[in-house]
Scaffold this motif. Sequence first.
Motif, PDB file in Angstrom:
ATOM      1  N   GLY B 133       0.826  -1.201   0.000  1.00 34.93           N
ATOM      2  CA  GLY B 133       0.000   0.000   0.000  1.00 34.93           C
ATOM      3  C   GLY B 133       0.861   1.252   0.000  1.00 34.93           C
ATOM      4  N   SER B 134       1.890   1.261   0.891  1.00 35.01           N
ATOM      5  CA  SER B 134       2.670   2.502   0.969  1.00 35.01           C
ATOM      6  C   SER B 134       3.557   2.691  -0.248  1.00 35.01           C
ATOM      7  CB  SER B 134       3.496   2.568   2.257  1.00 35.01           C
ATOM      8  OG  SER B 134       3.760   1.317   2.769  1.00 35.01           O
ATOM      9  N   ILE B 135       3.950   1.568  -0.873  1.00 37.16           N
ATOM     10  CA  ILE B 135       4.728   1.706  -2.108  1.00 37.16           C
ATOM     11  C   ILE B 135       3.866   2.355  -3.192  1.00 37.16           C
ATOM     12  CG2 ILE B 135       5.763   0.397  -4.011  1.00 37.16           C
ATOM     13  CD1 ILE B 135       6.937  -1.470  -1.923  1.00 37.16           C
ATOM     14  N   ALA B 136       2.600   1.880  -3.281  1.00 40.45           N
ATOM     15  CA  ALA B 136       1.702   2.462  -4.283  1.00 40.45           C
ATOM     16  C   ALA B 136       1.470   3.943  -4.001  1.00 40.45           C
ATOM     17  CB  ALA B 136       0.376   1.712  -4.278  1.00 40.45           C
ATOM     18  N   ASN B 137       1.302   4.251  -2.690  1.00 37.98           N
ATOM     19  CA  ASN B 137       1.132   5.628  -2.272  1.00 37.98           C
ATOM     20  C   ASN B 137       2.285   6.505  -2.706  1.00 37.98           C
ATOM     21  OD1 ASN B 137      -0.901   6.851  -0.936  1.00 37.98           O
ATOM     22  ND2 ASN B 137      -0.569   5.684   0.956  1.00 37.98           N
ATOM     23  N   ALA B 141       2.573   9.687  -5.137  1.00 37.72           N
ATOM     24  CA  ALA B 141       3.069  10.994  -4.707  1.00 37.72           C
ATOM     25  C   ALA B 141       4.197  11.466  -5.617  1.00 37.72           C
ATOM     26  CB  ALA B 141       3.552  10.914  -3.260  1.00 37.72           C
ATOM     27  N   VAL B 142       5.063  10.505  -6.016  1.00 33.68           N
ATOM     28  CA  VAL B 142       6.186  10.881  -6.875  1.00 33.68           C
ATOM     29  C   VAL B 142       5.678  11.332  -8.240  1.00 33.68           C
ATOM     30  CG1 VAL B 142       8.170   9.983  -8.124  1.00 33.68           C
ATOM     31  CG2 VAL B 142       7.911   9.479  -5.713  1.00 33.68           C
ATOM     32  N   ILE B 143       4.668  10.613  -8.770  1.00 30.12           N
ATOM     33  CA  ILE B 143       4.138  10.989 -10.082  1.00 30.12           C
ATOM     34  C   ILE B 143       3.486  12.365 -10.015  1.00 30.12           C
ATOM     35  CG2 ILE B 143       2.388  10.423 -11.809  1.00 30.12           C
ATOM     36  CD1 ILE B 143       3.066   7.469 -11.248  1.00 30.12           C
ATOM     37  N   VAL B 144       2.729  12.601  -8.947  1.00 31.05           N
ATOM     38  CA  VAL B 144       2.104  13.914  -8.785  1.00 31.05           C
ATOM     39  C   VAL B 144       3.168  14.995  -8.727  1.00 31.05           C
ATOM     40  CG1 VAL B 144       0.806  15.370  -7.197  1.00 31.05           C
ATOM     41  CG2 VAL B 144       0.022  13.053  -7.687  1.00 31.05           C
ATOM     42  N   PHE B 254       7.164  23.486   1.513  1.00 30.92           N
ATOM     43  CA  PHE B 254       7.769  22.605   0.519  1.00 30.92           C
ATOM     44  C   PHE B 254       7.138  21.234   0.622  1.00 30.92           C
ATOM     45  CE2 PHE B 254      11.157  25.658   1.401  1.00 30.92           C
ATOM     46  CZ  PHE B 254      11.481  26.044   0.115  1.00 30.92           C
ATOM     47  N   ASP B 255       7.116  20.540  -0.491  1.00 32.07           N
ATOM     48  CA  ASP B 255       6.658  19.169  -0.460  1.00 32.07           C
ATOM     49  C   ASP B 255       7.893  18.272  -0.389  1.00 32.07           C
ATOM     50  OD1 ASP B 255       5.564  16.741  -0.799  1.00 32.07           O
ATOM     51  OD2 ASP B 255       4.998  17.016  -2.905  1.00 32.07           O
ATOM     52  N   PRO B 256       8.060  17.534   0.714  1.00 29.77           N
ATOM     53  CA  PRO B 256       9.265  16.706   0.860  1.00 29.77           C
ATOM     54  C   PRO B 256       9.452  15.744  -0.308  1.00 29.77           C
ATOM     55  CG  PRO B 256       8.012  16.708   2.875  1.00 29.77           C
ATOM     56  CD  PRO B 256       7.191  17.436   1.873  1.00 29.77           C
ATOM     57  N   THR B 257       8.312  15.258  -0.864  1.00 25.52           N
ATOM     58  CA  THR B 257       8.436  14.352  -1.998  1.00 25.52           C
ATOM     59  C   THR B 257       9.123  15.040  -3.162  1.00 25.52           C
ATOM     60  OG1 THR B 257       6.276  13.585  -1.312  1.00 25.52           O
ATOM     61  CG2 THR B 257       7.151  12.652  -3.326  1.00 25.52           C
ATOM     62  N   GLU B 258       8.742  16.305  -3.364  1.00 27.48           N
ATOM     63  CA  GLU B 258       9.294  17.028  -4.498  1.00 27.48           C
ATOM     64  C   GLU B 258      10.745  17.426  -4.245  1.00 27.48           C
ATOM     65  OE1 GLU B 258       6.739  20.214  -5.888  1.00 27.48           O
ATOM     66  OE2 GLU B 258       8.520  21.320  -6.486  1.00 27.48           O
ATOM     67  N   VAL B 259      11.019  17.867  -3.025  1.00 24.55           N
ATOM     68  CA  VAL B 259      12.346  18.395  -2.726  1.00 24.55           C
ATOM     69  C   VAL B 259      13.369  17.282  -2.503  1.00 24.55           C
ATOM     70  CG1 VAL B 259      13.655  19.842  -1.153  1.00 24.55           C
ATOM     71  CG2 VAL B 259      11.333  20.457  -1.750  1.00 24.55           C
ATOM     72  N   LEU B 260      12.951  16.263  -1.775  1.00 27.09           N
ATOM     73  CA  LEU B 260      13.934  15.252  -1.380  1.00 27.09           C
ATOM     74  C   LEU B 260      13.863  13.985  -2.220  1.00 27.09           C
ATOM     75  CD1 LEU B 260      13.468  15.542   2.479  1.00 27.09           C
ATOM     76  CD2 LEU B 260      15.299  16.505   1.107  1.00 27.09           C
ATOM     77  N   ILE B 261      12.643  13.529  -2.470  1.00 23.92           N
ATOM     78  CA  ILE B 261      12.505  12.195  -3.039  1.00 23.92           C
ATOM     79  C   ILE B 261      12.616  12.210  -4.557  1.00 23.92           C
ATOM     80  CG2 ILE B 261      10.932  10.237  -3.256  1.00 23.92           C
ATOM     81  CD1 ILE B 261      10.032  10.852  -0.404  1.00 23.92           C
ATOM     82  N   LEU B 262      11.952  13.177  -5.187  1.00 22.69           N
ATOM     83  CA  LEU B 262      11.955  13.200  -6.654  1.00 22.69           C
ATOM     84  C   LEU B 262      13.367  13.279  -7.250  1.00 22.69           C
ATOM     85  CD1 LEU B 262      10.051  13.113  -9.065  1.00 22.69           C
ATOM     86  CD2 LEU B 262      10.009  15.599  -9.049  1.00 22.69           C
ATOM     87  N   ILE B 331      11.708   3.941  -4.836  1.00 24.08           N
ATOM     88  CA  ILE B 331      10.439   4.036  -4.104  1.00 24.08           C
ATOM     89  C   ILE B 331      10.545   3.307  -2.772  1.00 24.08           C
ATOM     90  CG2 ILE B 331       8.022   3.352  -4.126  1.00 24.08           C
ATOM     91  CD1 ILE B 331       8.221   5.425  -6.108  1.00 24.08           C
ATOM     92  N   VAL B 332      11.083   2.086  -2.805  1.00 26.38           N
ATOM     93  CA  VAL B 332      11.184   1.314  -1.566  1.00 26.38           C
ATOM     94  C   VAL B 332      12.064   2.061  -0.567  1.00 26.38           C
ATOM     95  CG1 VAL B 332      12.108  -0.790  -0.550  1.00 26.38           C
ATOM     96  CG2 VAL B 332      10.722  -0.913  -2.601  1.00 26.38           C
ATOM     97  N   ALA B 333      13.191   2.579  -1.026  1.00 26.05           N
ATOM     98  CA  ALA B 333      14.095   3.286  -0.114  1.00 26.05           C
ATOM     99  C   ALA B 333      13.394   4.490   0.514  1.00 26.05           C
ATOM    100  CB  ALA B 333      15.352   3.733  -0.841  1.00 26.05           C
ATOM    101  N   SER B 334      12.613   5.214  -0.307  1.00 24.76           N
ATOM    102  CA  SER B 334      11.937   6.396   0.231  1.00 24.76           C
ATOM    103  C   SER B 334      10.843   6.005   1.209  1.00 24.76           C
ATOM    104  CB  SER B 334      11.326   7.212  -0.898  1.00 24.76           C
ATOM    105  OG  SER B 334      12.285   7.449  -1.888  1.00 24.76           O
TER     106      SER B 334
END
Lengths: 275, 378
Positions: B133-137, B141-144, B254-262, B331-334
């Motif tokens: 579930g969280s991987i899909a999430n 989030a990354v695609i968004v 800031f969106d952490p997904t955008e700043v850190l993960i993407l 994705i898994v690492a994040s």
Amino acid sequence: MADSLPPDTPAKPNGAGGKDVVIAVRDVVVGFGEKIVLDHVDLDVHRGEVLGFVGGSGAGKSVLMRTIIGLVPKREGSIKVLGVDMDEVTDLERQAVERRWGILFQHGALFSSLTVMENLQFPVREYLDLSPRLLDELAIAKLEMVGLDATACHKFPSELSGGMIKRVALARALALDPEIVFLDEPTSGLDPIGAGAFDTLIATLQRTLGLTVFMVTHDLDSLHTVCNRIAVLFEGKVIETGPMKQMLASRHPWLRSYFHGVRSGHRTDADAEAP
Amino acid sequence: MSDILLEETSEGERLKLVGAGAWVALNARRLESQIDSARLRHRGAGQVDIDMTGVERLDTFGAWLLERLVRSFSAGGATPNVTGLKEDYRLLMDELGAVKGAEKIVPRTGTQSLTYALSSIGENVASVGNSFGSIANMLGAVIVALLRVLTRPRSFRFTSLVHQLDNVAWRAVPIVLLITFLIGCIIAQQGLFHFRRFGADVFVVDMVGILVLRELGVLIVCIMVAGRTGSAYTAELGSMKMREEIDALRTMGFDPTEVLILPRILALIIGVPILTFLGSMSALYGGGLVCWLYGGIDPEIFLSRLKESISLNTFQVGMIKAPFMALVIGIVASVEGMAVKGSAESLGRQTTASVVESIFLVIVMDGIFAIFFASIGK
Ligand SMILES: Nc1ncnc2c1ncn2[C@@H]1O[C@H](COP(=O)(O)OP(=O)(O)O)[C@@H](O)[C@H]1O
Ligand SMILES: [Mg+2]
């Protein structure tokens, strides 16, 4: 172990005023790379006193504290704690001294994977052989002495507020009934009421347990209420040591702005005389 | 030091206990047993006098035991009376007298082994479901975040991407080249050794070529990247989470997904195919070298044989898998990094989970790709 720990070593009276010196810092120089943080610092801490250590942010207060406990290497000078020169000790002797001091780090430094109770029992288990019941009871007693509720004992540090972390860390520093405690900004991050209670607590412990307290602090109220003496670190040197009265009377510009600045507000010399 | 820390004399109803020596931490164990046994022997005492004049020193340990003695006599209906305590110690006793919680310590909820075993199986099964579930999430989030960045490309953190690429790809090149080279050598050597028995030496070239380009190159690189970069991502994100840095980012809008993960995931998606290509070449080189030195197959023969046995297809099949596997690792690492709780132990646990999960998923993905390519006939 018992023999190596003379609990009330009558340290030789020091020349200055015949006071019993438990920490003697002489000519200590500490630097990181090019930068000299402590430049030939001298400082005495007497038995049974609360010494307030002040200085601007980044002045090197934490560095001096960490140098005394041996976490930061010094380039020159000597440090004696409880009459023992920390450069010339064997591991066993060092351990014996370490058992007699307790440290409250600036950020608490609680073990994050242990509960509050386990944090408090950790040093005790290491040095003493006690029954589980006594261990538990003492942990709770210490927790309540620092003003926390027994219900906090199964929480993990990540579930505590900043003030609670400070209190638990103090309780852990006191776990072995040390003779000296080092406190690095114990009241920063506490509300004024909590900070006041903390000061009262330290004063009580000083009287009941005969503690010697080395307290790094910025809290003018703490300095007024609990500190017997104050030492001031400025540009790498200790420029003044003495009671509050002396600080207030000092002509040094930094001291004047520190003790007579806006933050010191209503304080007057008369306040300092009545502790 | 005297051995007897507590002496007793009883006069009928009246019990007199006399403390002696040092009531301090080092004697606490002995003192505790003497105190408890005195208490047990004199259950019925009505009046208890505790004389502390002879106690030289008292610390919290001794004081608490005295407090316990007093409390247990009071609880038994007696009236204990402590005398001869020095003034300073009286203060300590007052402090301890105020302690309320010590009698009713709730032990941490113990668990029975069978129910514990069953419940932990259940929890583990549930957590597998949760982690999908969280991987899909996270993927969502990354695609968004990616789409948002595409609409205003100037907000994209190129410096961060370059920095991550440097870590992920550039610094990994030497170790990837070395390991894939060795793997290529080993495959060729084993192939030669066994194929030689039925005179099929030259088919080793086919084997090395297909195996390396289709499967091994990308797998080895992904496993290494999962161990090298995936774990680092988890640890970085996890410790930022622990120190509330991620909360700080969020509160600044800031969106952490955008700043850190993407940037991290994009760096993997770009870096892993490059590493796969380099790794495959290095493995072929190793294989060719062994064929020449150990198997006596000249480089020209090796090359012409290789040309016949592989097609562009073989190479594409390997390369096309690389970005997908990179995505899975990132994705898994994040996900695992963001799942870190407050403790250092949890950081360690999530980092392990990150590596194990991503290697597992990479291999599963490879299987799925194999089935897919077989069914479309490539
Ligand atoms: N481990 C370290 N490496 C380099 N510089 C340090 C280190 N620890 C402290 N410093 C420097 O020493 C100075 C004193 O720091 P510190 O003692 O923490 O200040 P404070 O008086 O506010 O407690 C600061 O300028 C800090 O940058
Ligand atoms: Mg500091």
